[in-house]
Write a protein that holds these residues in place. Structure first.
Motif, PDB file in Angstrom:
ATOM      1  N   ARG A   1       0.823  -1.199   0.000  1.00  8.16           N
ATOM      2  CA  ARG A   1       0.000   0.000   0.000  1.00  8.16           C
ATOM      3  C   ARG A   1       0.864   1.258   0.000  1.00  8.16           C
ATOM      4  N   ASP A   2       2.115   1.068  -0.276  1.00  4.99           N
ATOM      5  CA  ASP A   2       3.052   2.175  -0.268  1.00  4.99           C
ATOM      6  C   ASP A   2       2.780   3.115  -1.442  1.00  4.99           C
ATOM      7  N   ASP A   3       2.594   4.398  -1.144  1.00  4.90           N
ATOM      8  CA  ASP A   3       2.271   5.376  -2.184  1.00  4.90           C
ATOM      9  C   ASP A   3       3.367   5.477  -3.235  1.00  4.90           C
ATOM     10  N   GLN A   4       4.603   5.494  -2.782  1.00  2.00           N
ATOM     11  CA  GLN A   4       5.706   5.647  -3.725  1.00  2.00           C
ATOM     12  C   GLN A   4       5.778   4.495  -4.713  1.00  2.00           C
TER      13      GLN A   4
ATOM     14  N   ALA B   1       5.025   2.645 -10.233  1.00  2.00           N
ATOM     15  CA  ALA B   1       4.361   1.730 -11.165  1.00  2.00           C
ATOM     16  C   ALA B   1       3.635   2.509 -12.254  1.00  2.00           C
ATOM     17  N   LEU B   2       2.975   3.598 -11.848  1.00  2.00           N
ATOM     18  CA  LEU B   2       2.283   4.426 -12.838  1.00  2.00           C
ATOM     19  C   LEU B   2       3.282   5.119 -13.765  1.00  2.00           C
ATOM     20  N   HIS B   3       4.410   5.529 -13.208  1.00  2.00           N
ATOM     21  CA  HIS B   3       5.439   6.167 -14.034  1.00  2.00           C
ATOM     22  C   HIS B   3       5.986   5.183 -15.069  1.00  2.00           C
ATOM     23  N   ALA B   4       6.095   3.923 -14.674  1.00  3.15           N
ATOM     24  CA  ALA B   4       6.586   2.909 -15.608  1.00  3.15           C
ATOM     25  C   ALA B   4       5.615   2.691 -16.757  1.00  3.15           C
ATOM     26  N   LEU B   5       4.349   3.044 -16.538  1.00  5.92           N
ATOM     27  CA  LEU B   5       3.334   2.897 -17.585  1.00  5.92           C
ATOM     28  C   LEU B   5       3.250   4.115 -18.498  1.00  5.92           C
ATOM     29  N   GLN B   6       4.096   5.096 -18.253  1.00  7.58           N
ATOM     30  CA  GLN B   6       4.025   6.318 -19.049  1.00  7.58           C
ATOM     31  C   GLN B   6       4.113   6.067 -20.553  1.00  7.58           C
ATOM     32  N   PRO B   7       5.024   5.199 -21.040  1.00  9.42           N
ATOM     33  CA  PRO B   7       5.039   4.928 -22.489  1.00  9.42           C
ATOM     34  C   PRO B   7       3.725   4.341 -22.998  1.00  9.42           C
ATOM     35  N   SER B   8       3.081   3.499 -22.183  1.00 13.03           N
ATOM     36  CA  SER B   8       1.805   2.911 -22.586  1.00 13.03           C
ATOM     37  C   SER B   8       0.716   3.976 -22.657  1.00 13.03           C
ATOM     38  N   PHE B   9       0.718   4.901 -21.686  1.00 14.72           N
ATOM     39  CA  PHE B   9      -0.260   5.985 -21.708  1.00 14.72           C
ATOM     40  C   PHE B   9      -0.064   6.864 -22.941  1.00 14.72           C
ATOM     41  N   MET B  10       1.191   7.179 -23.251  1.00 12.48           N
ATOM     42  CA  MET B  10       1.480   8.026 -24.405  1.00 12.48           C
ATOM     43  C   MET B  10       1.095   7.318 -25.707  1.00 12.48           C
TER      44      MET B  10
END
Length: 212
Positions: free
Chosen positions: A38-41, A46-55
């Motif tokens: 449940r760690d926010d960081q 994990a969301l930052h790692a998905l940045q290429p997928s979002f783009m």
């Protein structure tokens, strides 16, 4: 409703369904992270790692959306159609349905040359098929009465925007993979420029017989 109008409507509905499915499948390729914490960081990472997928999702959503808008505009100008558009339309839809895979390949391998070349090539094929489809569809016997020749010419020329941007992106992908996708952001400007060129050319051609 005439038989031809009914068949044209069926073709349009089928095409719309393929566009809708393809554009929906794009988000399915963006996989939700499942973390045993449940760690926010950890979640931010994990969301930052998905940045290429979002783009990749946003880019392909806009490209498929632009393809659909153009398809919708052209088919809305038709009163009838030639059977010769059936296979170009099917091939265009095939490439559109394939785009979620090309997008996932590119997004999962950020800055890799081959995935970027593959993605740009997919867009180039889609753009060329769209160009072929519109050239066959926008013939004088099939266009609705009241639509001016300059509007038809502008619409035909607009279809050069995507293949031009995709071709530039394809070349750039060899030298600067990843950064080449920024060239695709110029599609709206290219479309507008080509539409203006087509309109002016059609008006000049109409003015020649009048002058003579």
């Amino acid at each position: 409703m005439s038989t031809n109008a009914s068949q044209l409507e069926r073709l349009t509905f089928f095409s719309d369904a393929v566009f809708a499915i393809a554009i929906t499948l794009l988000i399915i390729e963006v996989h939700v992270p499942h973390l045993e914490t449940r760690d926010d960081q950890a979640y931010w990472l994990a969301l930052h790692a998905l940045q290429p997928s979002f783009m990749g999702f946003v880019l392909s959503f806009l490209v498929i959306g632009a393809l659909w808008v153009a398809h919708h505009r052209v088919f809305g100008m038709l009163d009838d159609y030639s059977p010769s558009i059936m296979w170009p339309n099917m091939l265009l839809l095939m490439v559109v349905a394939f785009m979620p895979f090309a997008t996932a390949l590119m997004s999962s391998n950020a800055l890799a040359r081959v995935p970027e070349l593959f993605y740009a090539s997919t867009l180039l094929v889609a753009g060329l098929l769209q160009r072929l489809l519109f050239a066959r569809a926008l013939q004088a016997p099939f266009v609705k009465p009241g639509i001016s020749p300059e509007d038809v010419a502008a619409t035909r020329w607009r279809s050069l925007g995507l293949p031009t941007a995709a071709a530039m992106s394809l070349v750039a992908a060899w030298f600067v993979p990843g950064w080449n996708n920024f060239l695709l952001l110029g599609i709206p400007l290219l479309v507008r420029a080509y539409a203006g060129l087509g309109r002016r050319r059609a008006l000049r051609l109409q003015a020649v017989p009048a002058a003579s």
